[in-house]
Motif scaffolding. Structure first.
Motif, PDB file in Angstrom:
ATOM      1  N   ALA A   1     -51.600   7.159 -84.371  1.00  0.00           N
ATOM      2  CA  ALA A   1     -52.088   7.904 -82.747  1.00  0.00           C
ATOM      3  C   ALA A   1     -52.701   9.161 -83.461  1.00  0.00           C
ATOM      4  O   ALA A   1     -53.002   9.074 -84.294  1.00  0.00           O
ATOM      5  CB  ALA A   1     -50.902   8.161 -82.218  1.00  0.00           C
ATOM      6  N   ILE A   2     -53.724   8.936 -82.808  1.00  0.00           N
ATOM      7  CA  ILE A   2     -54.603  10.678 -82.357  1.00  0.00           C
ATOM      8  C   ILE A   2     -53.877  11.689 -81.940  1.00  0.00           C
ATOM      9  O   ILE A   2     -53.179  11.629 -80.177  1.00  0.00           O
ATOM     10  CB  ILE A   2     -56.420   9.892 -82.001  1.00  0.00           C
ATOM     11  N   ALA A   3     -53.451  12.637 -82.689  1.00  0.00           N
ATOM     12  CA  ALA A   3     -53.295  13.772 -82.312  1.00  0.00           C
ATOM     13  C   ALA A   3     -53.545  14.565 -81.047  1.00  0.00           C
ATOM     14  O   ALA A   3     -54.418  14.788 -81.469  1.00  0.00           O
ATOM     15  CB  ALA A   3     -51.583  14.615 -83.092  1.00  0.00           C
TER      16      ALA A   3
ATOM     17  N   ARG B   1     -63.665  13.600 -91.067  1.00  0.00           N
ATOM     18  CA  ARG B   1     -64.616  12.468 -90.937  1.00  0.00           C
ATOM     19  C   ARG B   1     -64.187  10.650 -90.880  1.00  0.00           C
ATOM     20  O   ARG B   1     -63.409  10.731 -91.613  1.00  0.00           O
ATOM     21  CB  ARG B   1     -65.862  12.155 -92.359  1.00  0.00           C
ATOM     22  N   GLY B   2     -64.862   9.952 -90.852  1.00  0.00           N
ATOM     23  CA  GLY B   2     -65.227   8.850 -90.035  1.00  0.00           C
ATOM     24  C   GLY B   2     -64.482   8.320 -88.886  1.00  0.00           C
ATOM     25  O   GLY B   2     -64.706   9.361 -87.403  1.00  0.00           O
ATOM     26  N   GLN B   3     -63.805   7.289 -88.318  1.00  0.00           N
ATOM     27  CA  GLN B   3     -63.504   6.843 -86.942  1.00  0.00           C
ATOM     28  C   GLN B   3     -61.966   6.370 -86.774  1.00  0.00           C
ATOM     29  O   GLN B   3     -61.545   6.031 -87.464  1.00  0.00           O
ATOM     30  CB  GLN B   3     -64.348   5.506 -86.564  1.00  0.00           C
ATOM     31  N   ALA B   4     -61.267   6.937 -85.970  1.00  0.00           N
ATOM     32  CA  ALA B   4     -60.331   6.726 -85.184  1.00  0.00           C
ATOM     33  C   ALA B   4     -60.400   5.821 -83.946  1.00  0.00           C
ATOM     34  O   ALA B   4     -60.840   6.616 -82.961  1.00  0.00           O
ATOM     35  CB  ALA B   4     -59.163   7.497 -85.561  1.00  0.00           C
ATOM     36  N   ALA B   5     -59.632   5.133 -83.457  1.00  0.00           N
ATOM     37  CA  ALA B   5     -58.787   4.419 -82.694  1.00  0.00           C
ATOM     38  C   ALA B   5     -57.643   3.700 -81.872  1.00  0.00           C
ATOM     39  O   ALA B   5     -56.879   3.374 -82.382  1.00  0.00           O
ATOM     40  CB  ALA B   5     -59.396   3.614 -81.810  1.00  0.00           C
ATOM     41  N   GLY B   6     -57.123   4.807 -81.204  1.00  0.00           N
ATOM     42  CA  GLY B   6     -56.252   4.990 -80.793  1.00  0.00           C
ATOM     43  C   GLY B   6     -55.201   5.117 -79.480  1.00  0.00           C
ATOM     44  O   GLY B   6     -56.037   6.056 -79.101  1.00  0.00           O
ATOM     45  N   PRO B   7     -53.811   5.397 -79.235  1.00  0.00           N
ATOM     46  CA  PRO B   7     -53.178   6.088 -78.260  1.00  0.00           C
ATOM     47  C   PRO B   7     -53.518   7.554 -78.609  1.00  0.00           C
ATOM     48  O   PRO B   7     -53.627   8.049 -80.041  1.00  0.00           O
ATOM     49  CB  PRO B   7     -51.534   5.564 -78.595  1.00  0.00           C
TER      50      PRO B   7
ATOM     51  N   GLU C   1     -55.912   6.451 -74.457  1.00  0.00           N
ATOM     52  CA  GLU C   1     -55.935   6.159 -75.422  1.00  0.00           C
ATOM     53  C   GLU C   1     -56.979   6.835 -75.849  1.00  0.00           C
ATOM     54  O   GLU C   1     -57.788   7.070 -75.116  1.00  0.00           O
ATOM     55  CB  GLU C   1     -56.196   4.290 -75.628  1.00  0.00           C
ATOM     56  N   ALA C   2     -58.100   6.962 -77.300  1.00  0.00           N
ATOM     57  CA  ALA C   2     -59.183   7.587 -77.714  1.00  0.00           C
ATOM     58  C   ALA C   2     -59.720   7.131 -77.976  1.00  0.00           C
ATOM     59  O   ALA C   2     -59.427   6.731 -79.402  1.00  0.00           O
ATOM     60  CB  ALA C   2     -58.517   8.860 -77.589  1.00  0.00           C
ATOM     61  N   THR C   3     -60.901   7.110 -78.342  1.00  0.00           N
ATOM     62  CA  THR C   3     -62.038   7.127 -79.872  1.00  0.00           C
ATOM     63  C   THR C   3     -62.759   8.094 -80.338  1.00  0.00           C
ATOM     64  O   THR C   3     -63.104   8.934 -79.530  1.00  0.00           O
ATOM     65  CB  THR C   3     -62.728   5.971 -79.378  1.00  0.00           C
TER      66      THR C   3
END
Length: 492
Positions: free
Chosen positions: A154-156, A133-139, A244-246
């Motif tokens: 990064a987001i895998a 859970r939560g939020q991530a933003a990055g490559p 990139e992704a959010t």
């Protein structure tokens, strides 16, 4: 010399007869007592017990539910009435913790990919994995678990073929521990397979223990929903710096608990009473579900009120013996089988009797339907329990039962009932089963469809087998190849 020898032989013969006669008489008395005890296992008793467990008022005994708790306490009262000892201190109930989790509402989740052909991904094309859970933003970095360093910061993005979904999910922790701030698992398979994955994770799931949060957002996404260039790079296994992704996910957790009901009878032999024969069946079913013909209660008469009632009958029969078998006997009705063998799994990790001293597990799951005189004992080629079963059937032709091999090997029933949690810990097992049917996991699995005479005869067979195993000089022995396959996990 010849005359003296003849006299000696006569004296020896008289001595042997003097010893053998009481032994034979004692054996005959024990056999007579066992026959009388087995005779207490009746179709009438089973009809009453199954009828109570599978009654509409029990609402399908889902794990967890007040009705399942009611069943557990009812069985505990029966064990106390029979004179069984409580297994857990002064209680017949072994409580264990559960976590109920679900992915959360789609409105609180989001997946967007920035780059060529990118944009927001529709909520029907991805689903959060409970635990993350939560939020991530990055490559967005294409990753192959176990083959390269995880993408720190990064987001895998991991390509997952449909047959590898379980292994990919198990690799998530390694990616996060290596520095990934989120994980996106792209399911590469037919659309209907992804739809099935969505249904699975869209339902509330149960796991044993306290809530586990992985501290980062995790989601499954349909590979076909990704931008074409990214999809091509993913299929080729080559990296790309163009995206990139959010990712935002939300999971809901709820702490629950359930019970196993356990009673036992101490063995009569001081040298063997520290060894245990364990009888098991699961008392839960699937609860209330989609109505069929106006009926929404999934009663679970065969699955597994039949096995649960058999356990209660076995406990009563063995408790009626003036002299118990040499080894101790444990009678256990577990919960959570329908949700992933949860109750027996908890017991296997938190046993109340040492598993190293548990010489056999006789598991009973669905013995009330199909053929009139046929039963399957899954696992009988794995240990000398199979030989003991064959001997028992020869000694008791009055039961009129035929034993057959598992006719459904492709169904993998071996891994789908509670004996498996004992087998994987090294305990020899037999799984008594008469197969699924058109009412399996449906609201028509009701008490009036049970073949009670057959169910009683199978229960008597298990009584005689359990007595033989508990009284034998030597415990059952694994077949070495089966032990390597089942316990050591080699060659499954």
């Amino acid at each position: 010399m010849q005359r003296r020898g003849s006299t000696t032989r006569r004296v020896l013969a008289v001595t042997v007869l003097a010893i053998a006669a009481p032994m034979a008489e004692a054996s005959a008395q024990a056999d007579s007592a066992a026959a009388a005890a087995a005779g207490t296992i009746t179709a009438t008793d089973l009809r009453l017990r199954i009828g109570a467990l599978a009654h509409d008022s029990m609402r399908g005994r889902a794990t967890p539910s007040p009705e399942l708790d009611k069943a557990a306490r009812h069985i505990a009262r029966q064990f106390e009435e029979f004179g069984l000892r409580p297994a857990d201190g002064d209680s017949y109930l072994q409580e264990y913790p559960l976590t109920a989790s679900r992915a959360g509402t789609p409105g609180r989740q989001m997946l967007a990919i920035d780059g060529p052909g990118g944009g927001a991904i529709d909520t029907t094309d991805y689903i959060a994995v409970p635990g993350g859970r939560g939020q991530a933003a990055g490559p967005l970095v294409i990753s192959t678990p176990g083959r390269a360093a995880p993408p720190t910061g990064a987001i895998a993005l991991v390509r997952v073929r449909s047959e590898d979904t379980r292994g990919a999910l198990e690799s998530i922790r390694g990616l996060l521990e290596g520095g990934a701030i989120g994980v996106l698992l792209a399911i590469d398979g037919p659309d209907d397979y992804f739809a099935g994955i969505r249904r699975f994770y869209g339902r509330e799931r149960l796991s044993v223990g306290v809530p586990e949060e992985l501290g980062a957002p995790i989601a499954l996404v349909r590979a076909g929903a990704l931008p074409e260039e990214l999809r091509t790079a993913l299929a080729a296994g080559r990296g790309t710096n163009a995206y990139e992704a959010t990712l935002r996910t939300q999971a809901e957790f709820r702490e629950e608990r359930a019970f196993n009901t356990i009673g036992w009878i101490e063995g009569s032999d001081p040298d063997l009473r520290g060894e245990f024969v364990v009888f098991t069946a699961h008392m839960d079913h699937v609860g209330v579900g989609r109505p069929v013909g106006g009926d929404s209660i999934y009663n679970g008469a065969d699955d597994d009120a039949s096995g649960t009632a058999a356990i209660v009958e076995l406990a009563e029969a063995f408790a009626s013996l003036e002299t118990p078998p040499r080894r101790s006997l444990v009678f256990m009705t577990v919960s959570g089988e329908e949700r992933g063998l949860l109750g027996s799994g908890w017991y296997a990790e938190n046993p109340l009797f040492p598993l190293g001293a548990t010489i056999a597990n006789l598991n009973i799951d669905m013995i009330g339907r199909n053929w009139q005189d046929t039963v399957v004992a899954i696992g009988r080629d794995e240990s000398t329990l199979g030989t003991a079963l064959e001997e028992t059937m020869i000694e008791h032709p009055e039961l009129g039962l035929e034993m057959i091999d598992d006719p459904w090997p492709d169904e993998n029933f071996y891994f789908r009932s509670d004996h498996y949690n004992f087998a994987r810990k090294g305990v020899p097992i037999l799984f008594f089963f008469t197969g699924t049917h058109e009412d399996y996991h449906g609201p028509n699995d009701e008490a009036d469809r049970i073949l009670y005479d057959k169910t009683a005869r199978i229960t008597r067979l298990i009584f005689h087998l359990g007595r033989q195993v508990a009284d034998a000089d030597d415990p059952p022995a694994w077949d070495p190849a089966a032990y390597r396959r089942v316990v050591e996990g080699r060659g499954r």
